[in-house]
Every structure is written in C-alpha cells, then in structure tokens.
Design a protein around this motif. Structure first.
Motif, PDB file in Angstrom:
ATOM      1  N   VAL A 148       4.071   2.627 -44.711  1.00 11.11           N
ATOM      2  CA  VAL A 148       2.791   2.330 -44.074  1.00 11.11           C
ATOM      3  C   VAL A 148       1.728   2.253 -45.153  1.00 11.11           C
ATOM      4  CG1 VAL A 148       1.050   3.154 -42.436  1.00 11.11           C
ATOM      5  CG2 VAL A 148       3.462   3.563 -41.984  1.00 11.11           C
ATOM      6  N   VAL A 149       0.827   1.285 -45.028  1.00  8.68           N
ATOM      7  CA  VAL A 149      -0.342   1.210 -45.899  1.00  8.68           C
ATOM      8  C   VAL A 149      -1.578   1.252 -45.010  1.00  8.68           C
ATOM      9  CG1 VAL A 149      -0.381  -1.323 -46.010  1.00  8.68           C
ATOM     10  CG2 VAL A 149      -1.426   0.006 -47.823  1.00  8.68           C
ATOM     11  N   TYR A 150      -2.553   2.053 -45.430  1.00  8.43           N
ATOM     12  CA  TYR A 150      -3.771   2.236 -44.641  1.00  8.43           C
ATOM     13  C   TYR A 150      -4.966   2.237 -45.578  1.00  8.43           C
ATOM     14  CZ  TYR A 150      -7.305   4.490 -41.693  1.00  8.43           C
ATOM     15  OH  TYR A 150      -8.443   4.777 -41.003  1.00  8.43           O
ATOM     16  N   GLN A 151      -6.013   1.537 -45.184  1.00  7.59           N
ATOM     17  CA  GLN A 151      -7.236   1.517 -45.973  1.00  7.59           C
ATOM     18  C   GLN A 151      -8.353   2.133 -45.141  1.00  7.59           C
ATOM     19  OE1 GLN A 151      -8.256  -2.257 -47.614  1.00  7.59           O
ATOM     20  NE2 GLN A 151      -9.694  -1.358 -49.050  1.00  7.59           N
ATOM     21  N   GLY A 152      -8.859   3.259 -45.598  1.00  4.46           N
ATOM     22  CA  GLY A 152      -9.902   3.977 -44.884  1.00  4.46           C
ATOM     23  C   GLY A 152      -9.734   5.465 -45.087  1.00  4.46           C
ATOM     24  N   SER A 153     -10.558   6.233 -44.422  1.00  5.02           N
ATOM     25  CA  SER A 153     -10.448   7.686 -44.553  1.00  5.02           C
ATOM     26  C   SER A 153      -9.473   8.207 -43.510  1.00  5.02           C
ATOM     27  CB  SER A 153     -11.819   8.344 -44.407  1.00  5.02           C
ATOM     28  OG  SER A 153     -12.363   8.035 -43.151  1.00  5.02           O
ATOM     29  N   LEU A 154      -8.606   9.089 -43.948  1.00 12.59           N
ATOM     30  CA  LEU A 154      -7.595   9.667 -43.072  1.00 12.59           C
ATOM     31  C   LEU A 154      -8.160  10.864 -42.317  1.00 12.59           C
ATOM     32  CD1 LEU A 154      -4.600   9.520 -45.534  1.00 12.59           C
ATOM     33  CD2 LEU A 154      -4.784   8.281 -43.391  1.00 12.59           C
ATOM     34  N   PRO A 155      -7.585  11.198 -41.161  1.00 11.71           N
ATOM     35  CA  PRO A 155      -8.030  12.392 -40.429  1.00 11.71           C
ATOM     36  C   PRO A 155      -7.809  13.649 -41.277  1.00 11.71           C
ATOM     37  CG  PRO A 155      -6.493  11.087 -39.109  1.00 11.71           C
ATOM     38  CD  PRO A 155      -6.523  10.486 -40.467  1.00 11.71           C
ATOM     39  N   ASP A 156      -8.598  14.672 -41.035  1.00 12.50           N
ATOM     40  CA  ASP A 156      -8.483  15.923 -41.787  1.00 12.50           C
ATOM     41  C   ASP A 156      -7.120  16.578 -41.628  1.00 12.50           C
ATOM     42  OD1 ASP A 156     -11.074  15.665 -42.718  1.00 12.50           O
ATOM     43  OD2 ASP A 156     -11.928  16.868 -41.097  1.00 12.50           O
ATOM     44  N   LEU A 157      -6.484  16.392 -40.481  1.00 12.01           N
ATOM     45  CA  LEU A 157      -5.196  17.034 -40.216  1.00 12.01           C
ATOM     46  C   LEU A 157      -4.000  16.238 -40.745  1.00 12.01           C
ATOM     47  CD1 LEU A 157      -5.875  18.286 -36.594  1.00 12.01           C
ATOM     48  CD2 LEU A 157      -5.934  19.605 -38.709  1.00 12.01           C
ATOM     49  N   PHE A 158      -4.243  15.121 -41.413  1.00  8.92           N
ATOM     50  CA  PHE A 158      -3.162  14.299 -41.959  1.00  8.92           C
ATOM     51  C   PHE A 158      -2.510  15.046 -43.119  1.00  8.92           C
ATOM     52  CE2 PHE A 158      -1.479  11.233 -44.958  1.00  8.92           C
ATOM     53  CZ  PHE A 158      -0.742  10.398 -44.136  1.00  8.92           C
ATOM     54  N   ARG A 159      -1.223  15.334 -43.004  1.00  7.69           N
ATOM     55  CA  ARG A 159      -0.474  16.049 -44.035  1.00  7.69           C
ATOM     56  C   ARG A 159       0.975  15.571 -44.035  1.00  7.69           C
ATOM     57  NH1 ARG A 159      -4.791  18.067 -44.361  1.00  7.69           N
ATOM     58  NH2 ARG A 159      -5.601  20.167 -44.322  1.00  7.69           N
ATOM     59  N   GLU A 160       1.635  15.767 -45.174  1.00  5.72           N
ATOM     60  CA  GLU A 160       3.064  15.497 -45.240  1.00  5.72           C
ATOM     61  C   GLU A 160       3.795  16.503 -44.368  1.00  5.72           C
ATOM     62  OE1 GLU A 160       4.177  15.592 -49.347  1.00  5.72           O
ATOM     63  OE2 GLU A 160       3.221  13.676 -49.775  1.00  5.72           O
ATOM     64  N   GLY A 161       4.798  16.035 -43.650  1.00  5.34           N
ATOM     65  CA  GLY A 161       5.576  16.899 -42.783  1.00  5.34           C
ATOM     66  C   GLY A 161       4.949  17.140 -41.422  1.00  5.34           C
ATOM     67  N   LYS A 162       3.821  16.497 -41.132  1.00  6.48           N
ATOM     68  CA  LYS A 162       3.135  16.663 -39.846  1.00  6.48           C
ATOM     69  C   LYS A 162       3.234  15.371 -39.034  1.00  6.48           C
ATOM     70  CE  LYS A 162       1.646  20.785 -40.688  1.00  6.48           C
ATOM     71  NZ  LYS A 162       2.070  21.932 -39.926  1.00  6.48           N
ATOM     72  N   GLY A 163       3.010  15.488 -37.735  1.00  7.50           N
ATOM     73  CA  GLY A 163       3.090  14.348 -36.836  1.00  7.50           C
ATOM     74  C   GLY A 163       1.938  13.385 -37.027  1.00  7.50           C
ATOM     75  N   VAL A 164       2.234  12.100 -36.837  1.00  8.85           N
ATOM     76  CA  VAL A 164       1.226  11.057 -36.996  1.00  8.85           C
ATOM     77  C   VAL A 164       1.578   9.879 -36.094  1.00  8.85           C
ATOM     78  CG1 VAL A 164       2.377   9.874 -38.921  1.00  8.85           C
ATOM     79  CG2 VAL A 164      -0.090   9.755 -38.728  1.00  8.85           C
ATOM     80  N   VAL A 165       0.542   9.192 -35.619  1.00  2.00           N
ATOM     81  CA  VAL A 165       0.697   7.932 -34.904  1.00  2.00           C
ATOM     82  C   VAL A 165      -0.206   6.928 -35.594  1.00  2.00           C
ATOM     83  CG1 VAL A 165       0.344   6.703 -32.733  1.00  2.00           C
ATOM     84  CG2 VAL A 165       1.229   9.028 -32.702  1.00  2.00           C
ATOM     85  N   ALA A 166       0.344   5.784 -35.968  1.00  2.00           N
ATOM     86  CA  ALA A 166      -0.427   4.740 -36.646  1.00  2.00           C
ATOM     87  C   ALA A 166      -0.390   3.473 -35.804  1.00  2.00           C
ATOM     88  CB  ALA A 166       0.136   4.470 -38.033  1.00  2.00           C
ATOM     89  N   GLN A 187      -5.456   2.016 -37.810  1.00  2.00           N
ATOM     90  CA  GLN A 187      -5.905   3.309 -37.304  1.00  2.00           C
ATOM     91  C   GLN A 187      -4.778   4.317 -37.497  1.00  2.00           C
ATOM     92  OE1 GLN A 187      -6.654   3.362 -33.079  1.00  2.00           O
ATOM     93  NE2 GLN A 187      -8.116   5.031 -33.265  1.00  2.00           N
ATOM     94  N   VAL A 188      -5.138   5.526 -37.935  1.00  2.00           N
ATOM     95  CA  VAL A 188      -4.160   6.601 -38.111  1.00  2.00           C
ATOM     96  C   VAL A 188      -4.656   7.816 -37.345  1.00  2.00           C
ATOM     97  CG1 VAL A 188      -3.054   8.161 -39.754  1.00  2.00           C
ATOM     98  CG2 VAL A 188      -3.387   5.764 -40.355  1.00  2.00           C
ATOM     99  N   LEU A 189      -3.802   8.356 -36.484  1.00  2.00           N
ATOM    100  CA  LEU A 189      -4.118   9.545 -35.703  1.00  2.00           C
ATOM    101  C   LEU A 189      -3.173  10.663 -36.114  1.00  2.00           C
ATOM    102  CD1 LEU A 189      -4.252   7.761 -32.242  1.00  2.00           C
ATOM    103  CD2 LEU A 189      -6.191   8.320 -33.699  1.00  2.00           C
ATOM    104  N   ALA A 190      -3.731  11.853 -36.364  1.00  2.00           N
ATOM    105  CA  ALA A 190      -2.908  12.994 -36.763  1.00  2.00           C
ATOM    106  C   ALA A 190      -2.763  13.956 -35.605  1.00  2.00           C
ATOM    107  CB  ALA A 190      -3.537  13.697 -37.960  1.00  2.00           C
ATOM    108  N   LYS A 191      -1.674  14.680 -35.608  1.00  2.00           N
ATOM    109  CA  LYS A 191      -1.428  15.710 -34.607  1.00  2.00           C
ATOM    110  C   LYS A 191      -2.513  16.774 -34.728  1.00  2.00           C
ATOM    111  CE  LYS A 191       1.985  18.618 -35.265  1.00  2.00           C
ATOM    112  NZ  LYS A 191       3.292  19.237 -35.325  1.00  2.00           N
TER     113      LYS A 191
END
Length: 149
Positions: free
Chosen positions: A86-104, A118-122
């Motif tokens: 996945v490639v994303y241009q913009g600021s990521l949510p604060d909860l975005f981390r490796e090993g955590k749930g995400v919906v893009a 758009q990227v949404l973090a758990k």
C-alpha cells in the motif's frame, strides 16, 4: 389535440422524467459503491483494478517505509495468509502502528500496488471492523487446512 391525448402525453412525459431520475440516482450510487476485500481476495482476482475498494487486515511488521518528503508512506496489509503493498500520501492516524489493524480505501493498480486515499486505524484493542475480522479468520482457517495433512 383532444384532452385524452394531452393526458396521455403528460403521463408519458412524467414517466420519462421519472425513469431519467432513477437512472441518475442508480448511476451515482454505483460510482460511490465501495466493496471490502482482504489481501487474499485481491490476490485471487476478486477485486477489479482501478475500482474504488477497501482492504483491511494487519499492518505487516517491518513493512512501514516513510519517504523523504515526510508525507508518503509505504506499508503492507496482511491477513496472515497474503499481503498487499500500500502507498499512502498524507498524515496517518495516531493509532497507525505495525502489527495493528487497519482499513485502507483507494484503488488497486495493474501492478498490484494499492494507492490509498484514506487510512483508518483500529481505535482500541477490542475493536476490528467485522469484515476485517472475518477475513483474518478465513485466512487463518485456509492456512490451517493447507498445513495439516
């Protein structure tokens, strides 16, 4: 023109306008419809390239790479069986981390790279979108059936 013919013309004209309005609404609905897919679904060809869709899963450990511009981020989303870059241009949510749930949400290109708009973090430890949780469970089940003789 007789009153009967005027009434018939009015009815036919009204039906034509109603049909046109229904077609416009359905067209707008179809363009804005977004389907959810797991990485395994995408690799099996169930997603159409260049069509807006959502992918969900876990951010793969060690996959997050930030570009020099500070806004472009590349990472991989996995369902434990398959992963999609996945490639994303913009600021990521604060909860975005490796090993955590995400919906893009975004589009898949012909090369298999997902361009997220758009990227949404758990948001906590107990929540994961139902579609993502189901996709993870299905991927784990399919891996168990492949591994077991």
């Amino acid at each position: 023109m007789k009153a009967r013919h005027k009434r018939l013309a009015l009815i036919l004209g009204g039906m034509g306008l109603l049909t046109a309005a229904i077609l416009l609404v359905l067209s707008a609905f179809q363009e804005n419809l977004v389907f959810f897919h797991s990485p395994s679904d995408i690799l099996q060809g169930q997603a159409t390239p260049e069509r807006m869709l959502r992918i969900g899963g876990i951010v793969e450990e060690g996959s997050v790479q930030r570009q020099a511009d500070g806004l472009t981020v590349q990472f991989a989303v996995t369902d434990t069986a398959s992963s999609i870059p996945v490639v994303y241009q913009g600021s990521l949510p604060d909860l975005f981390r490796e090993g955590k749930g995400v919906v893009a949400q975004g589009r898949l290109d012909e090369a298999g790279l997902f361009h997220a708009s758009q990227v949404l973090a758990k948001h906590d430890e107990n929540y994961m979108p139902p579609e993502a949780a189901d996709a993870l469970q299905q991927a784990q089940k399919s891996m168990l059936t492949v591994v077991q003789p």
